[in-house]
Design a protein around this motif. Structure first.
Motif, PDB file in Angstrom:
ATOM      1  N   TRP A   1       0.865  -1.161   0.307  1.00 44.35           N
ATOM      2  CA  TRP A   1       0.133  -0.323  -0.188  1.00 44.35           C
ATOM      3  C   TRP A   1       0.697   0.950   0.354  1.00 44.35           C
ATOM      4  N   TRP A   2       2.270   0.879   0.633  1.00 42.45           N
ATOM      5  CA  TRP A   2       3.379   2.060   0.372  1.00 42.45           C
ATOM      6  C   TRP A   2       4.638   1.864  -0.029  1.00 42.45           C
ATOM      7  N   CYS A   3       5.635   2.720  -0.737  1.00 41.87           N
ATOM      8  CA  CYS A   3       6.412   2.365  -2.067  1.00 41.87           C
ATOM      9  C   CYS A   3       7.077   1.570   0.035  1.00 41.87           C
ATOM     10  N   SER A   4       7.678   0.131  -0.621  1.00 43.45           N
ATOM     11  CA  SER A   4       8.802  -0.254   0.216  1.00 43.45           C
ATOM     12  C   SER A   4       9.946  -1.089  -0.460  1.00 43.45           C
ATOM     13  N   ALA A   5      10.456  -1.543   0.042  1.00 41.78           N
ATOM     14  CA  ALA A   5      12.276  -2.276  -0.592  1.00 41.78           C
ATOM     15  C   ALA A   5      11.261  -3.836  -0.581  1.00 41.78           C
ATOM     16  N   GLN A   6      11.255  -3.987  -1.725  1.00 43.34           N
ATOM     17  CA  GLN A   6      10.957  -4.888  -1.884  1.00 43.34           C
ATOM     18  C   GLN A   6      11.938  -6.488  -2.425  1.00 43.34           C
ATOM     19  N   GLY A   7      13.029  -5.802  -3.066  1.00 40.84           N
ATOM     20  CA  GLY A   7      14.366  -7.048  -2.899  1.00 40.84           C
ATOM     21  C   GLY A   7      13.923  -8.367  -4.042  1.00 40.84           C
ATOM     22  N   THR A   8      12.930  -7.693  -5.421  1.00 43.16           N
ATOM     23  CA  THR A   8      12.951  -7.823  -6.457  1.00 43.16           C
ATOM     24  C   THR A   8      14.017  -6.839  -7.797  1.00 43.16           C
ATOM     25  N   GLN A   9      14.177  -8.031  -8.381  1.00 44.19           N
ATOM     26  CA  GLN A   9      14.652  -7.016  -9.764  1.00 44.19           C
ATOM     27  C   GLN A   9      13.812  -5.278 -10.451  1.00 44.19           C
ATOM     28  N   TRP A  10      14.102  -4.066 -10.455  1.00 41.77           N
ATOM     29  CA  TRP A  10      13.536  -3.520 -10.817  1.00 41.77           C
ATOM     30  C   TRP A  10      13.113  -3.702 -11.948  1.00 41.77           C
ATOM     31  N   SER A  11      12.121  -3.784 -12.650  1.00 39.30           N
ATOM     32  CA  SER A  11      11.031  -2.935 -13.443  1.00 39.30           C
ATOM     33  C   SER A  11      10.159  -2.194 -13.794  1.00 39.30           C
ATOM     34  N   TRP A  12      10.205  -1.318 -15.073  1.00 35.63           N
ATOM     35  CA  TRP A  12       9.427   0.113 -15.295  1.00 35.63           C
ATOM     36  C   TRP A  12       8.053  -0.320 -15.261  1.00 35.63           C
ATOM     37  N   PRO A  68       9.038   3.985  -5.213  1.00 35.76           N
ATOM     38  CA  PRO A  68       9.919   2.880  -5.095  1.00 35.76           C
ATOM     39  C   PRO A  68      11.012   2.469  -5.470  1.00 35.76           C
ATOM     40  N   LEU A  69      11.489   3.549  -6.481  1.00 39.36           N
ATOM     41  CA  LEU A  69      13.143   3.598  -6.667  1.00 39.36           C
ATOM     42  C   LEU A  69      13.805   4.118  -5.373  1.00 39.36           C
ATOM     43  N   ALA A  70      13.004   5.157  -5.193  1.00 35.54           N
ATOM     44  CA  ALA A  70      13.647   5.485  -3.494  1.00 35.54           C
ATOM     45  C   ALA A  70      13.476   4.582  -2.170  1.00 35.54           C
ATOM     46  N   ALA A  71      12.807   3.980  -1.742  1.00 34.45           N
ATOM     47  CA  ALA A  71      12.933   3.358  -1.299  1.00 34.45           C
ATOM     48  C   ALA A  71      13.843   1.744  -1.143  1.00 34.45           C
ATOM     49  N   GLY A  72      13.821   1.449  -2.045  1.00 39.13           N
ATOM     50  CA  GLY A  72      15.313   0.057  -2.076  1.00 39.13           C
ATOM     51  C   GLY A  72      15.629  -0.585  -3.003  1.00 39.13           C
ATOM     52  N   TYR A  73      15.847   0.721  -4.491  1.00 44.85           N
ATOM     53  CA  TYR A  73      16.883   0.613  -5.609  1.00 44.85           C
ATOM     54  C   TYR A  73      17.669   2.042  -5.478  1.00 44.85           C
ATOM     55  N   LEU A  74      17.500   3.215  -5.545  1.00 44.07           N
ATOM     56  CA  LEU A  74      18.766   3.974  -5.618  1.00 44.07           C
ATOM     57  C   LEU A  74      19.445   5.104  -4.638  1.00 44.07           C
ATOM     58  N   SER A  75      20.113   5.195  -3.901  1.00 40.79           N
ATOM     59  CA  SER A  75      20.341   6.372  -2.673  1.00 40.79           C
ATOM     60  C   SER A  75      19.739   7.828  -3.385  1.00 40.79           C
ATOM     61  N   PHE A  76      20.038   7.923  -4.503  1.00 39.47           N
ATOM     62  CA  PHE A  76      20.271   9.616  -5.080  1.00 39.47           C
ATOM     63  C   PHE A  76      18.710   9.571  -5.299  1.00 39.47           C
ATOM     64  N   ALA A  77      17.393   8.719  -5.685  1.00 34.93           N
ATOM     65  CA  ALA A  77      16.341   8.443  -5.562  1.00 34.93           C
ATOM     66  C   ALA A  77      15.655   8.926  -3.977  1.00 34.93           C
ATOM     67  N   HIS A  78      16.351   8.082  -3.876  1.00 40.67           N
ATOM     68  CA  HIS A  78      15.734   8.570  -2.163  1.00 40.67           C
ATOM     69  C   HIS A  78      16.409  10.630  -1.668  1.00 40.67           C
ATOM     70  N   ALA A  79      17.373  10.734  -2.085  1.00 42.25           N
ATOM     71  CA  ALA A  79      17.852  12.102  -1.949  1.00 42.25           C
ATOM     72  C   ALA A  79      16.707  13.636  -2.611  1.00 42.25           C
TER      73      ALA A  79
END
Length: 259
Positions: A1-12, A68-79
């Motif tokens: 229900w909210w963007c969080s780290a999923q541990g799966t390969q990123w897909s667009w 989702p990018l910020a939650a579990g894939y890219l630190s710069f997306a988090h920033a």
């Protein structure tokens, strides 16, 4: 229900996050309730555009794909998400709602505990301290690695950024409650000094020789960028993007003071 780290390969492939939609919808309903009637009629194009822009920035920061990018894939997306929530959406929303807030406060002023609490939280020194505490805590590896794995934890961090941003910008943009001699020169100094901690966080990210966040280091590989380069890019985005937003606001305050 909210963007969080999923541990799966990123897909667009697009993913729905109903919690984000409900959160943004609630923000829109609150904004409509505040501005309906006389406040909306008195608002010029600038505050109307600011309000719409603030809501749009908040939605883009929280929803797919940045969320989702910020939650579990890219630190710069988090920033980027931090900058868009605390340093862009928050001041745009307050500027757009300023007339409505002043109108509501004038017709139905708070009394008792709510008034005292509101005055304390929006006091410049208190607001700056709270904002920097939120920035410090939400960027520690223990909090990022521990909270971003769960929707509720990611929600708490994102909400803290928005609340911290609203408190920080309140005394600069909204004239109620009256904090006395908080003049334009003091607002300029407050703006420049009150955002120094996020600069320190950015410097740490840029200068670190190893990844600080396990959640991004151990994330499924993202094309064209490794975890350490991603972290250095995050620090650069946080530093240059934050300075750009602060410089724009400081320029507006400076010319208002000069006039």
């Amino acid at each position: 229900w909210w963007c969080s780290a999923q541990g799966t390969q990123w897909s667009w492939r697009w993913v729905a996050y109903p919690g984000v939609w409900a959160f943004v919808a609630a923000a829109i309903l609150i904004a409509v309730w505040l501005v309906k009637g006389a406040p909306w009629q008195r608002m010029t194009f600038a505050p109307r555009a600011s309000l719409v822009g603030g809501l749009a920035a908040l939605w883009m920061a929280l929803d797919w794909p940045l969320g989702p990018l910020a939650a579990g894939y890219l630190s710069f997306a988090h920033a980027m998400q931090f900058l868009m929530t605390a340093l862009l959406a928050a001041p745009l929303l307050l500027y757009g709602l300023r007339i409505a807030i002043v109108d509501k406060a004038g017709r139905a002023p708070w009394s008792g505990v709510p008034a005292a609490l509101g005055r304390v939280l929006t006091t410049p020194l208190v607001a700056a301290i709270l904002f920097n505490v939120i920035v410090a805590v939400t960027h520690t590896p223990k909090v990022v690695d521990g909270y971003m794995k769960f929707p509720l934890g990611a929600f708490v961090i994102d909400s803290a950024w928005l609340v911290g941003g609203l408190l920080f910008w309140w005394s600069i943009i909204v004239p109620v409650p009256d904090h006395g001699k908080f003049s334009l020169p003091l607002k300029l100094l407050y703006l420049l000094l009150g955002t120094l901690f996020h600069t320190l966080v950015a410097m740490i990210l840029v200068s670190a020789e190893f990844p600080l966040y396990g959640i991004y280091e151990m994330a499924p590989p993202f094309p064209l960028i490794d975890p350490l380069a991603d972290q250095k890019l995050a620090g650069s985005v946080m530093e240059l993007g934050g300075l750009g937003l602060i410089f724009c606001a400081a320029t507006i305050i400076f010319f208002k003071w000069a006039n």
